[in-house]
Write a protein that holds these residues in place. Structure first.
Motif, PDB file in Angstrom:
ATOM      1  N   MET A   1      22.112 -39.321   8.480  1.00  0.00           N
ATOM      2  CA  MET A   1      21.007 -38.361   8.572  1.00  0.00           C
ATOM      3  C   MET A   1      20.164 -38.648   9.811  1.00  0.00           C
ATOM      4  O   MET A   1      19.893 -39.794  10.141  1.00  0.00           O
ATOM      5  N   TYR A   2      19.771 -37.574  10.506  1.00  0.00           N
ATOM      6  CA  TYR A   2      18.937 -37.725  11.688  1.00  0.00           C
ATOM      7  C   TYR A   2      17.452 -37.730  11.310  1.00  0.00           C
ATOM      8  O   TYR A   2      16.635 -38.332  11.998  1.00  0.00           O
ATOM      9  N   PHE A   3      17.104 -37.024  10.225  1.00  0.00           N
ATOM     10  CA  PHE A   3      15.713 -36.795   9.878  1.00  0.00           C
ATOM     11  C   PHE A   3      15.484 -37.113   8.392  1.00  0.00           C
ATOM     12  O   PHE A   3      16.236 -36.665   7.543  1.00  0.00           O
ATOM     13  N   GLU A   4      14.430 -37.861   8.096  1.00  0.00           N
ATOM     14  CA  GLU A   4      14.000 -38.014   6.712  1.00  0.00           C
ATOM     15  C   GLU A   4      13.254 -36.748   6.291  1.00  0.00           C
ATOM     16  O   GLU A   4      12.650 -36.062   7.131  1.00  0.00           O
ATOM     17  N   LYS A   5      13.297 -36.454   4.993  1.00  0.00           N
ATOM     18  CA  LYS A   5      12.724 -35.196   4.508  1.00  0.00           C
ATOM     19  C   LYS A   5      11.249 -35.053   4.883  1.00  0.00           C
ATOM     20  O   LYS A   5      10.834 -34.016   5.425  1.00  0.00           O
ATOM     21  N   ASP A   6      10.438 -36.085   4.619  1.00  0.00           N
ATOM     22  CA  ASP A   6       9.009 -35.985   4.919  1.00  0.00           C
ATOM     23  C   ASP A   6       8.781 -35.838   6.414  1.00  0.00           C
ATOM     24  O   ASP A   6       7.889 -35.097   6.852  1.00  0.00           O
ATOM     25  N   TYR A   7       9.599 -36.526   7.200  1.00  0.00           N
ATOM     26  CA  TYR A   7       9.450 -36.461   8.653  1.00  0.00           C
ATOM     27  C   TYR A   7       9.747 -35.062   9.173  1.00  0.00           C
ATOM     28  O   TYR A   7       8.998 -34.524   9.994  1.00  0.00           O
TER      29      TYR A   7
ATOM     30  N   LEU B   1      17.211 -31.456   7.171  1.00  0.00           N
ATOM     31  CA  LEU B   1      16.981 -30.417   8.174  1.00  0.00           C
ATOM     32  C   LEU B   1      17.554 -29.083   7.716  1.00  0.00           C
ATOM     33  O   LEU B   1      16.919 -28.037   7.875  1.00  0.00           O
ATOM     34  N   ALA B   2      18.756 -29.115   7.131  1.00  0.00           N
ATOM     35  CA  ALA B   2      19.396 -27.876   6.679  1.00  0.00           C
ATOM     36  C   ALA B   2      18.568 -27.187   5.602  1.00  0.00           C
ATOM     37  O   ALA B   2      18.427 -25.961   5.598  1.00  0.00           O
ATOM     38  N   ALA B   3      18.003 -27.957   4.699  1.00  0.00           N
ATOM     39  CA  ALA B   3      17.166 -27.370   3.654  1.00  0.00           C
ATOM     40  C   ALA B   3      15.873 -26.806   4.239  1.00  0.00           C
ATOM     41  O   ALA B   3      15.420 -25.724   3.847  1.00  0.00           O
ATOM     42  N   ALA B   4      15.281 -27.524   5.188  1.00  0.00           N
ATOM     43  CA  ALA B   4      13.989 -27.124   5.735  1.00  0.00           C
ATOM     44  C   ALA B   4      14.089 -25.949   6.684  1.00  0.00           C
ATOM     45  O   ALA B   4      13.136 -25.164   6.814  1.00  0.00           O
ATOM     46  N   ARG B   5      15.221 -25.809   7.376  1.00  0.00           N
ATOM     47  CA  ARG B   5      15.345 -24.769   8.392  1.00  0.00           C
ATOM     48  C   ARG B   5      16.379 -23.693   8.035  1.00  0.00           C
ATOM     49  O   ARG B   5      16.814 -22.927   8.891  1.00  0.00           O
ATOM     50  N   ALA B   6      16.725 -23.578   6.756  1.00  0.00           N
ATOM     51  CA  ALA B   6      17.696 -22.558   6.338  1.00  0.00           C
ATOM     52  C   ALA B   6      17.172 -21.152   6.596  1.00  0.00           C
ATOM     53  O   ALA B   6      17.915 -20.274   7.041  1.00  0.00           O
ATOM     54  N   ASP B   7      15.891 -20.919   6.320  1.00  0.00           N
ATOM     55  CA  ASP B   7      15.334 -19.584   6.549  1.00  0.00           C
ATOM     56  C   ASP B   7      15.371 -19.221   8.031  1.00  0.00           C
ATOM     57  O   ASP B   7      15.679 -18.082   8.391  1.00  0.00           O
TER      58      ASP B   7
END
Length: 208
Positions: free
Chosen positions: A1-7, A107-113
């Motif tokens: 993973m490149y990014f942690e969820k909170d980050y 990232l995929a969850a956060a930027r899906a929209d």
């Protein structure tokens, strides 16, 4: 993973604040200057130079964080530009950079929209490999209905669809191992996923 969820959530909030600041600038030249400065600082290159490159070249030059920042900058760039070739280039490059970061679940969850919006804005320019990358992004982001759409678009637009059909079947088989609740949350109930799997198998038979 490149990014942690909170980050990544903090990062997206920061980008939203930056974009709001851009929009508050009355002069278009000031907006462009600020966006170019952001791109130089975060990505190590001017925005115009980035826009002139192929996404594969940018993948070789930039690490994952820089590619994310550049995708964000290009999206903002497109929002600021009038209709035309530069706007189309920025949107397509933003999609290609973002969709190829498809191995990072947070990232995929956060930027899906955002990716879904980009697929709609660039649909006349996308190739099968773009749709396939988007399908994997949506899979890892838990957006299974969007994943399904991309799977079929990849197969339908490919000159040789076999590998895209095979990859799509693997994605559907993957999600069919999940509980019913997860499938429903992802927008693709089990029976619909099974029907899509059958439809892909029929496409494979027709392609022989």
């Amino acid at each position: 993973m490149y990014f942690e969820k909170d980050y990544i959530l903090r990062l997206i909030d920061m980008m939203a604040d930056f974009f709001r600041g851009l929009m508050e600038k009355a002069d278009r030249a000031d907006r462009e200057k600020a966006l170019d400065a952001f791109c130089r600082e975060r990505c190590g290159m001017p925005l115009d130079a980035a826009r002139a490159m192929e996404y594969r070249t940018l993948e070789e030059l930039l690490n994952e964080h820089a590619r994310f920042y550049l995708s964000e900058a290009l999206y903002m760039d497109a929002r600021l530009l009038p209709e035309g070739e530069k706007k189309d280039i920025s949107l397509l490059l933003a999609l290609r950079l973002l969709s190829r970061l498809n191995q990072d679940d947070a990232l995929a969850a956060a930027r899906a929209d955002r990716l879904r919006e980009l697929t709609q804005l660039t649909k006349d320019s996308l190739a099968a490999e773009d749709y396939a990358a988007c399908a994997e992004f949506f899979l890892n982001g838990g957006r299974f209905a969007d994943m399904e759409d991309m799977i079929f678009l990849a197969a339908e637009t490919a000159e040789y669809p076999e590998r895209y059909i095979r990859a799509g079947r693997e994605m559907l088989l993957n999600i069919l191992t999940l509980p019913d609740e997860a499938l429903i949350l992802g927008g693709l109930p089990r029976e619909e996923a099974r029907q899509s799997l059958a439809d892909l198998s029929a496409m494979a038979e027709d392609d022989r």
